[in-house]
Design a protein around this motif. Structure first.
Motif, PDB file in Angstrom:
ATOM      1  N   THR A 111       0.957  -1.285   0.053  1.00  6.42           N
ATOM      2  CA  THR A 111       0.087  -0.103  -0.106  1.00  6.42           C
ATOM      3  C   THR A 111       0.938   1.143   0.042  1.00  6.42           C
ATOM      4  OG1 THR A 111      -1.768  -1.060   1.042  1.00  6.42           O
ATOM      5  CG2 THR A 111      -1.748   1.142   1.172  1.00  6.42           C
ATOM      6  N   LEU A 112       2.048   1.149   0.832  1.00  5.74           N
ATOM      7  CA  LEU A 112       2.778   2.329   0.839  1.00  5.74           C
ATOM      8  C   LEU A 112       3.441   2.631  -0.554  1.00  5.74           C
ATOM      9  CD1 LEU A 112       4.231   1.971   4.353  1.00  5.74           C
ATOM     10  CD2 LEU A 112       2.580   3.710   3.621  1.00  5.74           C
ATOM     11  N   LEU A 113       3.905   1.691  -1.119  1.00  5.59           N
ATOM     12  CA  LEU A 113       4.709   1.619  -2.143  1.00  5.59           C
ATOM     13  C   LEU A 113       3.619   2.110  -3.385  1.00  5.59           C
ATOM     14  CD1 LEU A 113       6.799  -1.561  -2.224  1.00  5.59           C
ATOM     15  CD2 LEU A 113       7.674   0.781  -1.954  1.00  5.59           C
ATOM     16  N   LYS A 121      -3.984   6.380  -3.360  1.00  5.76           N
ATOM     17  CA  LYS A 121      -3.686   6.662  -1.937  1.00  5.76           C
ATOM     18  C   LYS A 121      -4.857   6.113  -1.022  1.00  5.76           C
ATOM     19  CE  LYS A 121      -2.990  10.779   1.117  1.00  5.76           C
ATOM     20  NZ  LYS A 121      -3.016  12.237   1.020  1.00  5.76           N
ATOM     21  N   PRO A 122      -4.731   5.236   0.015  1.00  2.17           N
ATOM     22  CA  PRO A 122      -6.045   4.836   0.705  1.00  2.17           C
ATOM     23  C   PRO A 122      -6.386   5.726   1.507  1.00  2.17           C
ATOM     24  CG  PRO A 122      -3.657   4.061   1.530  1.00  2.17           C
ATOM     25  CD  PRO A 122      -3.425   4.808   0.308  1.00  2.17           C
ATOM     26  N   SER A 123      -7.484   5.687   1.910  1.00  2.00           N
ATOM     27  CA  SER A 123      -8.475   6.622   2.813  1.00  2.00           C
ATOM     28  C   SER A 123      -7.901   6.381   4.140  1.00  2.00           C
ATOM     29  CB  SER A 123      -9.811   6.163   2.995  1.00  2.00           C
ATOM     30  OG  SER A 123     -10.065   5.088   3.382  1.00  2.00           O
ATOM     31  N   ALA A 124      -8.212   7.518   5.127  1.00  2.76           N
ATOM     32  CA  ALA A 124      -7.673   7.267   6.438  1.00  2.76           C
ATOM     33  C   ALA A 124      -8.169   5.884   7.197  1.00  2.76           C
ATOM     34  CB  ALA A 124      -7.900   8.604   7.063  1.00  2.76           C
ATOM     35  N   GLY A 125      -9.303   5.701   6.745  1.00  3.06           N
ATOM     36  CA  GLY A 125      -9.957   4.587   7.390  1.00  3.06           C
ATOM     37  C   GLY A 125      -9.392   3.139   6.981  1.00  3.06           C
ATOM     38  N   GLN A 126      -8.756   3.127   5.768  1.00  2.13           N
ATOM     39  CA  GLN A 126      -8.251   2.159   5.328  1.00  2.13           C
ATOM     40  C   GLN A 126      -6.986   1.927   5.767  1.00  2.13           C
ATOM     41  OE1 GLN A 126      -8.828   2.701   0.993  1.00  2.13           O
ATOM     42  NE2 GLN A 126      -9.754   0.749   0.806  1.00  2.13           N
ATOM     43  N   PHE A 127      -6.237   2.899   5.853  1.00  2.00           N
ATOM     44  CA  PHE A 127      -4.796   2.840   6.499  1.00  2.00           C
ATOM     45  C   PHE A 127      -4.944   2.525   7.879  1.00  2.00           C
ATOM     46  CE2 PHE A 127      -0.830   4.518   7.554  1.00  2.00           C
ATOM     47  CZ  PHE A 127       0.088   4.043   6.481  1.00  2.00           C
ATOM     48  N   PHE A 128      -5.908   3.024   8.627  1.00  2.00           N
ATOM     49  CA  PHE A 128      -6.062   2.737   9.967  1.00  2.00           C
ATOM     50  C   PHE A 128      -6.080   1.168  10.215  1.00  2.00           C
ATOM     51  CE2 PHE A 128      -9.092   1.391  13.187  1.00  2.00           C
ATOM     52  CZ  PHE A 128      -8.505   1.512  14.356  1.00  2.00           C
ATOM     53  N   PHE A 129      -6.956   0.381   9.281  1.00  2.00           N
ATOM     54  CA  PHE A 129      -7.363  -0.974   9.426  1.00  2.00           C
ATOM     55  C   PHE A 129      -5.949  -1.717   8.950  1.00  2.00           C
ATOM     56  CE2 PHE A 129     -11.952   0.240   9.675  1.00  2.00           C
ATOM     57  CZ  PHE A 129     -12.207  -0.648  10.519  1.00  2.00           C
ATOM     58  N   ILE A 130      -5.101  -1.092   8.108  1.00  2.01           N
ATOM     59  CA  ILE A 130      -3.827  -1.790   7.590  1.00  2.01           C
ATOM     60  C   ILE A 130      -2.894  -1.823   8.813  1.00  2.01           C
ATOM     61  CG2 ILE A 130      -1.805  -1.456   6.147  1.00  2.01           C
ATOM     62  CD1 ILE A 130      -3.807  -0.610   4.078  1.00  2.01           C
ATOM     63  N   LEU A 131      -2.983  -0.684   9.609  1.00  3.31           N
ATOM     64  CA  LEU A 131      -2.151  -0.771  10.865  1.00  3.31           C
ATOM     65  C   LEU A 131      -2.688  -1.734  11.743  1.00  3.31           C
ATOM     66  CD1 LEU A 131      -1.345   3.146  10.967  1.00  3.31           C
ATOM     67  CD2 LEU A 131       0.265   1.261  10.034  1.00  3.31           C
ATOM     68  N   LEU A 132      -3.984  -1.755  12.049  1.00  3.27           N
ATOM     69  CA  LEU A 132      -4.428  -2.801  12.815  1.00  3.27           C
ATOM     70  C   LEU A 132      -4.068  -4.085  12.402  1.00  3.27           C
ATOM     71  CD1 LEU A 132      -6.401  -2.536  15.342  1.00  3.27           C
ATOM     72  CD2 LEU A 132      -8.304  -3.270  13.808  1.00  3.27           C
ATOM     73  N   SER A 133      -3.740  -4.306  11.309  1.00  2.11           N
ATOM     74  CA  SER A 133      -3.348  -5.815  10.900  1.00  2.11           C
ATOM     75  C   SER A 133      -2.000  -5.693  11.260  1.00  2.11           C
ATOM     76  CB  SER A 133      -3.788  -6.053   9.385  1.00  2.11           C
ATOM     77  OG  SER A 133      -4.936  -6.280   9.162  1.00  2.11           O
ATOM     78  N   HIS A 246      -6.867  -6.617 -11.245  1.00  2.00           N
ATOM     79  CA  HIS A 246      -8.448  -6.261 -11.196  1.00  2.00           C
ATOM     80  C   HIS A 246      -8.848  -5.578  -9.842  1.00  2.00           C
ATOM     81  CE1 HIS A 246      -8.582  -9.118 -14.638  1.00  2.00           C
ATOM     82  NE2 HIS A 246      -9.671  -8.559 -15.076  1.00  2.00           N
ATOM     83  N   MET A 247      -7.924  -5.546  -8.875  1.00  4.16           N
ATOM     84  CA  MET A 247      -8.123  -4.706  -7.927  1.00  4.16           C
ATOM     85  C   MET A 247      -7.228  -3.639  -7.437  1.00  4.16           C
ATOM     86  SD  MET A 247      -9.340  -7.952  -5.255  1.00  4.16           S
ATOM     87  CE  MET A 247      -9.980  -7.242  -4.146  1.00  4.16           C
ATOM     88  N   SER A 248      -7.579  -2.711  -6.514  1.00  3.89           N
ATOM     89  CA  SER A 248      -6.405  -1.919  -6.141  1.00  3.89           C
ATOM     90  C   SER A 248      -5.384  -2.381  -5.055  1.00  3.89           C
ATOM     91  CB  SER A 248      -7.256  -0.670  -5.303  1.00  3.89           C
ATOM     92  OG  SER A 248      -7.742  -1.242  -3.863  1.00  3.89           O
ATOM     93  N   MET A 249      -4.260  -1.797  -5.138  1.00  3.91           N
ATOM     94  CA  MET A 249      -3.432  -2.609  -4.229  1.00  3.91           C
ATOM     95  C   MET A 249      -3.511  -2.528  -2.781  1.00  3.91           C
ATOM     96  SD  MET A 249      -1.314  -2.863  -6.939  1.00  3.91           S
ATOM     97  CE  MET A 249       0.498  -3.588  -5.900  1.00  3.91           C
ATOM     98  N   ALA A 250      -3.959  -1.855  -2.365  1.00  2.36           N
ATOM     99  CA  ALA A 250      -4.589  -1.844  -0.994  1.00  2.36           C
ATOM    100  C   ALA A 250      -5.252  -2.807  -0.616  1.00  2.36           C
ATOM    101  CB  ALA A 250      -4.985  -0.568  -0.391  1.00  2.36           C
ATOM    102  N   ALA A 295     -14.314  -3.460   3.692  1.00  2.00           N
ATOM    103  CA  ALA A 295     -15.630  -2.667   3.694  1.00  2.00           C
ATOM    104  C   ALA A 295     -15.418  -1.332   3.227  1.00  2.00           C
ATOM    105  CB  ALA A 295     -16.077  -2.711   5.126  1.00  2.00           C
ATOM    106  N   LEU A 296     -14.377  -0.522   3.572  1.00  2.00           N
ATOM    107  CA  LEU A 296     -14.401   0.936   3.300  1.00  2.00           C
ATOM    108  C   LEU A 296     -14.140   1.057   1.751  1.00  2.00           C
ATOM    109  CD1 LEU A 296     -12.133   2.134   6.259  1.00  2.00           C
ATOM    110  CD2 LEU A 296     -14.417   2.556   5.698  1.00  2.00           C
ATOM    111  N   HIS A 297     -13.562  -0.105   1.299  1.00  2.00           N
ATOM    112  CA  HIS A 297     -13.342   0.042  -0.312  1.00  2.00           C
ATOM    113  C   HIS A 297     -14.820   0.174  -0.993  1.00  2.00           C
ATOM    114  CE1 HIS A 297     -11.893  -0.656  -4.277  1.00  2.00           C
ATOM    115  NE2 HIS A 297     -12.409  -1.736  -4.364  1.00  2.00           N
TER     116      HIS A 297
END
Length: 298
Positions: A111-113, A121-133, A246-250, A295-297
């Motif tokens: 996601t960062l790359l 650019k992921p949304s703030a919510g998506q980035f939060f859930f990535i950090l949660l993982s 077929h999908m976004s990187m995040a 879910a946010l996507h």
């Protein structure tokens, strides 16, 4: 594999499940081959190439020649070579379940790359859930008291995660010009050519070339090699190549947590690796992170 084009979510779930299962035969092979990484990789992708050539010969699939693909395929081959080396070698020094947890860093790195390279650019919510993982990953990995979980093994697997993330970006870039099977074929050929040569030279120098074929007399080794070659190197890799086009990187990379969960439970059930509250809590965070990103996507 056509279903993955119309339903990439199902494809992402399946390929990550297969990758998670593959840690078991990989762990068994590293023990049976006494950590001979080059021979393991060479045999694994030799079988994969034989299957691809057989399917091409029977006209079930179409493969472009490496010459037709051109130099554009080179970055994918390089990252695949490095990823294979770091992952297979790292498995020699780290428990299979814990190893998959470290490799679950791939969604965060990918996601960062993707931000500078694809402007995704992921949304703030998506980035939060990535950090949660990410937090869940370190809860599981950091709780290991296994002597096999060395700092060296952690470093090797961390490098494998970075190489895999870079590979995902290359697949996304070339996915518009090459088919998933073309990419799988090129990666398999590079892995076999390089590691097969290394293994051959090593055994010639030690005056024991027969040792190259001795593992094929062991039914356990042959079974594990077939499982890795068909399930992971061929089918799961081709599915991954479809999903990342077929999908976004995040979103696509977030599903790698399924691989983590599968590998952890496989290690616990079959290899009797430890599992406690920390592992349970960490896995729950990983799964919650996957759900949140998707879910946010949508």
């Amino acid at each position: 594999m056509k279903f993955a084009q119309t339903n990439p979510i199902l494809g992402a779930i399946l390929y990550n499940f297969l990758f998670g299962i593959s840690y078991l035969p990989l762990k068994i092979l590293t023990a049976r081959l006494n950590g001979d990484t080059a021979l393991l990789i060479a045999l694994r992708f030799a079988i994969c190439l034989v299957l691809l050539y057989a399917l091409k010969h029977t006209e079930r699939i179409h493969l472009r020649s490496l010459r037709d693909m051109g130099i554009c395929i080179l970055p994918i081959c390089i990252f695949q070579l490095l990823n294979g080396f770091f992952e297979t070698t790292g498995m020699c020094f780290y428990p299979s379940g814990k190893a998959s947890v470290i490799l679950a860093l791939i969604p965060l790195i990918t996601t960062l790359l993707a931000i500078p390279f694809f402007h995704e650019k992921p949304s703030a919510g998506q980035f939060f859930f990535i950090l949660l993982s990410f937090l869940g990953i370190f809860i599981v990995a950091g709780n290991s008291e296994d002597k096999a979980a060395t700092v060296w093994g952690f470093f090797l697997l961390l490098m494998a995660a970075f190489m895999s993330s870079s590979l995902n970006l290359c697949i996304r870039k070339l996915g518009k010009h090459l088919t998933p099977l073309d990419i799988t074929y090129a990666m398999s050929f590079a892995m076999f050519a390089v590691y097969g040569s290394i293994s051959l030279i090593t055994h010639l120098v030690s005056n024991d070339p027969i040792e190259l074929f001795r593992p094929l007399a062991d039914p356990v080794i042959v079974g594990c090699l077939l499982a890795l070659s068909i399930g992971s190197s061929l089918y799961a890799s081709a599915l991954r190549n479809i999903v990342f086009t077929h999908m976004s990187m995040a979103t696509a990379s977030s599903f790698s947590g399924i691989s983590t969960v599968t590998a952890v439970f496989t290690g616990v059930i079959i290899l009797s690796e430890p599992f406690g509250f920390h592992e349970f809590f960490g896995i729950a965070l990983v799964l919650l992170g996957i759900w949140g990103v998707n879910a946010l996507h949508h």
